[in-house]
Structures are given as C-alpha cells and as structure tokens.
Design a protein around this motif. Structure first.
Motif, PDB file in Angstrom:
ATOM      1  N   ARG A  33       0.736  -1.039   0.043  1.00  0.00           N
ATOM      2  CA  ARG A  33      -0.170  -0.040   0.029  1.00  0.00           C
ATOM      3  C   ARG A  33       0.858   1.052  -0.226  1.00  0.00           C
ATOM      4  NH1 ARG A  33      -2.650   3.640   3.564  1.00  0.00           N
ATOM      5  NH2 ARG A  33      -4.574   4.210   2.682  1.00  0.00           N
ATOM      6  N   ARG A  34       1.892   1.258   0.782  1.00  0.00           N
ATOM      7  CA  ARG A  34       2.886   2.429   1.135  1.00  0.00           C
ATOM      8  C   ARG A  34       3.576   2.604  -0.424  1.00  0.00           C
ATOM      9  NH1 ARG A  34       7.698   1.872   1.558  1.00  0.00           N
ATOM     10  NH2 ARG A  34       7.552  -0.148   3.046  1.00  0.00           N
ATOM     11  N   LEU A  35       4.044   1.501  -1.083  1.00  0.00           N
ATOM     12  CA  LEU A  35       4.809   1.794  -2.261  1.00  0.00           C
ATOM     13  C   LEU A  35       3.700   2.203  -3.166  1.00  0.00           C
ATOM     14  CD1 LEU A  35       6.871  -1.549  -2.081  1.00  0.00           C
ATOM     15  CD2 LEU A  35       7.791   0.771  -2.197  1.00  0.00           C
ATOM     16  N   LEU A  88      -2.505   0.160 -10.308  1.00  0.00           N
ATOM     17  CA  LEU A  88      -1.320  -1.012 -10.138  1.00  0.00           C
ATOM     18  C   LEU A  88      -1.768  -2.296 -10.605  1.00  0.00           C
ATOM     19  CD1 LEU A  88       1.118  -1.899  -8.803  1.00  0.00           C
ATOM     20  CD2 LEU A  88      -0.192  -2.128  -6.640  1.00  0.00           C
ATOM     21  N   SER A  89      -3.365  -2.566 -10.627  1.00  0.00           N
ATOM     22  CA  SER A  89      -3.679  -3.713 -11.349  1.00  0.00           C
ATOM     23  C   SER A  89      -3.449  -3.520 -12.749  1.00  0.00           C
ATOM     24  CB  SER A  89      -5.203  -4.148 -11.011  1.00  0.00           C
ATOM     25  OG  SER A  89      -5.932  -4.966 -11.782  1.00  0.00           O
ATOM     26  N   ASN A  90      -3.812  -2.669 -13.286  1.00  0.00           N
ATOM     27  CA  ASN A  90      -3.615  -2.531 -14.856  1.00  0.00           C
ATOM     28  C   ASN A  90      -2.028  -2.610 -15.193  1.00  0.00           C
ATOM     29  OD1 ASN A  90      -6.319  -2.249 -15.277  1.00  0.00           O
ATOM     30  ND2 ASN A  90      -6.356  -0.007 -15.290  1.00  0.00           N
ATOM     31  N   LYS A  91      -1.294  -1.844 -14.295  1.00  0.00           N
ATOM     32  CA  LYS A  91       0.060  -2.168 -14.756  1.00  0.00           C
ATOM     33  C   LYS A  91       0.680  -3.432 -14.403  1.00  0.00           C
ATOM     34  CE  LYS A  91       4.125   0.702 -14.262  1.00  0.00           C
ATOM     35  NZ  LYS A  91       4.706   1.904 -13.469  1.00  0.00           N
ATOM     36  N   SER A  92       0.369  -3.966 -13.488  1.00  0.00           N
ATOM     37  CA  SER A  92       0.896  -5.279 -13.008  1.00  0.00           C
ATOM     38  C   SER A  92       0.302  -6.491 -13.586  1.00  0.00           C
ATOM     39  CB  SER A  92       0.868  -5.387 -11.448  1.00  0.00           C
ATOM     40  OG  SER A  92      -0.408  -5.770 -11.243  1.00  0.00           O
ATOM     41  N   GLY A  93      -1.065  -6.659 -14.089  1.00  0.00           N
ATOM     42  CA  GLY A  93      -1.575  -7.682 -14.479  1.00  0.00           C
ATOM     43  C   GLY A  93      -2.243  -8.632 -13.282  1.00  0.00           C
ATOM     44  N   SER A 144       5.327 -15.249  -8.668  1.00  0.00           N
ATOM     45  CA  SER A 144       5.138 -14.689  -9.948  1.00  0.00           C
ATOM     46  C   SER A 144       4.293 -13.264  -9.811  1.00  0.00           C
ATOM     47  CB  SER A 144       4.323 -15.556 -11.099  1.00  0.00           C
ATOM     48  OG  SER A 144       2.996 -15.849 -10.775  1.00  0.00           O
ATOM     49  N   THR A 145       3.183 -13.426  -8.598  1.00  0.00           N
ATOM     50  CA  THR A 145       2.429 -12.273  -8.360  1.00  0.00           C
ATOM     51  C   THR A 145       3.573 -11.079  -7.898  1.00  0.00           C
ATOM     52  OG1 THR A 145       0.412 -13.233  -7.984  1.00  0.00           O
ATOM     53  CG2 THR A 145       0.596 -11.188  -7.033  1.00  0.00           C
ATOM     54  N   LEU A 146       4.584 -11.660  -6.968  1.00  0.00           N
ATOM     55  CA  LEU A 146       5.431 -10.754  -6.109  1.00  0.00           C
ATOM     56  C   LEU A 146       6.149 -10.016  -7.261  1.00  0.00           C
ATOM     57  CD1 LEU A 146       6.708 -12.757  -3.135  1.00  0.00           C
ATOM     58  CD2 LEU A 146       5.068 -10.619  -3.078  1.00  0.00           C
ATOM     59  N   TYR A 147       6.697 -10.736  -8.449  1.00  0.00           N
ATOM     60  CA  TYR A 147       7.420 -10.168  -9.642  1.00  0.00           C
ATOM     61  C   TYR A 147       6.739  -9.169 -10.180  1.00  0.00           C
ATOM     62  CZ  TYR A 147      11.633 -13.286  -8.877  1.00  0.00           C
ATOM     63  OH  TYR A 147      12.719 -13.937  -8.188  1.00  0.00           O
ATOM     64  N   LYS A 148       5.543  -9.506 -10.510  1.00  0.00           N
ATOM     65  CA  LYS A 148       4.714  -8.520 -11.174  1.00  0.00           C
ATOM     66  C   LYS A 148       4.537  -7.225 -10.416  1.00  0.00           C
ATOM     67  CE  LYS A 148       1.999 -12.023 -13.678  1.00  0.00           C
ATOM     68  NZ  LYS A 148       0.512 -12.533 -13.728  1.00  0.00           N
ATOM     69  N   MET A 207       6.497  -6.165  -8.220  1.00  0.00           N
ATOM     70  CA  MET A 207       7.867  -5.211  -7.996  1.00  0.00           C
ATOM     71  C   MET A 207       8.432  -4.683  -9.629  1.00  0.00           C
ATOM     72  SD  MET A 207      10.442  -8.121  -5.974  1.00  0.00           S
ATOM     73  CE  MET A 207      10.301  -9.306  -7.013  1.00  0.00           C
ATOM     74  N   THR A 208       7.795  -5.511 -10.431  1.00  0.00           N
ATOM     75  CA  THR A 208       8.152  -4.629 -11.615  1.00  0.00           C
ATOM     76  C   THR A 208       7.138  -3.323 -11.869  1.00  0.00           C
ATOM     77  OG1 THR A 208       8.817  -6.817 -12.681  1.00  0.00           O
ATOM     78  CG2 THR A 208       7.914  -4.982 -14.189  1.00  0.00           C
ATOM     79  N   ALA A 209       5.829  -3.675 -11.470  1.00  0.00           N
ATOM     80  CA  ALA A 209       5.062  -2.589 -11.710  1.00  0.00           C
ATOM     81  C   ALA A 209       5.506  -1.327 -10.755  1.00  0.00           C
ATOM     82  CB  ALA A 209       3.400  -2.945 -11.390  1.00  0.00           C
ATOM     83  N   LEU A 210       5.828  -1.584  -9.649  1.00  0.00           N
ATOM     84  CA  LEU A 210       6.054  -0.477  -8.745  1.00  0.00           C
ATOM     85  C   LEU A 210       7.712  -0.093  -8.701  1.00  0.00           C
ATOM     86  CD1 LEU A 210       4.344  -2.104  -5.556  1.00  0.00           C
ATOM     87  CD2 LEU A 210       3.531   0.112  -6.830  1.00  0.00           C
TER      88      LEU A 210
END
Length: 129
Positions: free
Chosen positions: A8-10, A21-26, A45-49, A51-54
């Motif tokens: 949430r903070r990030l 964030l949903s759109n950017k990360s998938g 895989s969710t964590l990687y998505k 981290m990439t989006a954020l």
C-alpha cells in the motif's frame, strides 16, 4: 511492517490507485485489495509482477520492520525520500541536521551536569537540574 502495508505504501508513494496498479501489473484488483489487507498470500509470480509495476526491490516489498531492524527501515525511508522533489529533500536534510545538532547539544549538557555534580558546585547543579 507486513507485505500489505509495504504494498500500500509503495503504491501510494507512486501516486497509483489499486486499479492502476492492477492494470500495470496484470494482478487482479481483488487480489491487490486482499494483499494490502493481508487477507491473501501472493505467489512468487505475483510478487515479481508487483515489483516490476512498482519498480521496487524484493526488500522494499517484503521488508518486515520487526525482523529487519531500524537500520533497514532507515535505509528504506532514505530511498523513499530520494524520490521526492529536490526542495523537499533539502528541507528534510535541514530537519535531520537540526535534530542531530540538538541531540549533540543535549548530550553535552547532560555531560556537563554530571561534571558539575561531581565537582560539588551544588548551586550551579541545582540551577541546571
């Protein structure tokens, strides 16, 4: 801090809504909501998505303040500050500088109180205490 608090903070630091964030990360919007409320555990895989989006490291996303210690938390806060406008960074630097100066002066005063108390000048020590 938990994963949910960090996420949430990030997200907010980057000015993003959960939907953005949903759109950017998938990652689904409902999943992001559950993760931020600590109601779900993410897959790798969710964590990687996320981290990439954020655009963040695993450390920033997964850091647990109680286990990492204050040094890690301070490092994280300095990384956050580095993303602020230059004027805000300068303001925070001045605040930290003034705080450190005040802390040093307090230590000097405390040391002098001890020295005055040892020397037996009770009148001055009474005024300082």
């Amino acid at each position: 801090m938990s994963l949910g608090e960090n996420l949430r903070r990030l997200r907010i630091d980057r000015g993003m809504t959960q939907g953005e964030l949903s759109n950017k990360s998938g990652v689904g919007l409902g999943q992001i909501s559950k993760l931020e409320r600590n109601k779900a555990d993410p897959t790798l895989s969710t964590l990687y998505k996320l981290m990439t989006a954020l655009d963040c490291s695993a450390d920033r996303l997964l850091m647990d303040k109680e286990k990492s210690g204050l040094s890690a938390v301070l490092k994280e806060q300095f990384e956050r500050v580095s993303g602020l406008p230059e004027g805000d960074q300068e303001t925070l630097i001045r605040i930290m500088d003034k705080f450190c100066i005040a802390n040093g002066l307090r230590a000097m005063l405390d040391e002098h109180r001890v020295l005055i108390g040892i020397s037996g000048s009770s009148g001055v020590a009474d005024v300082l205490d």
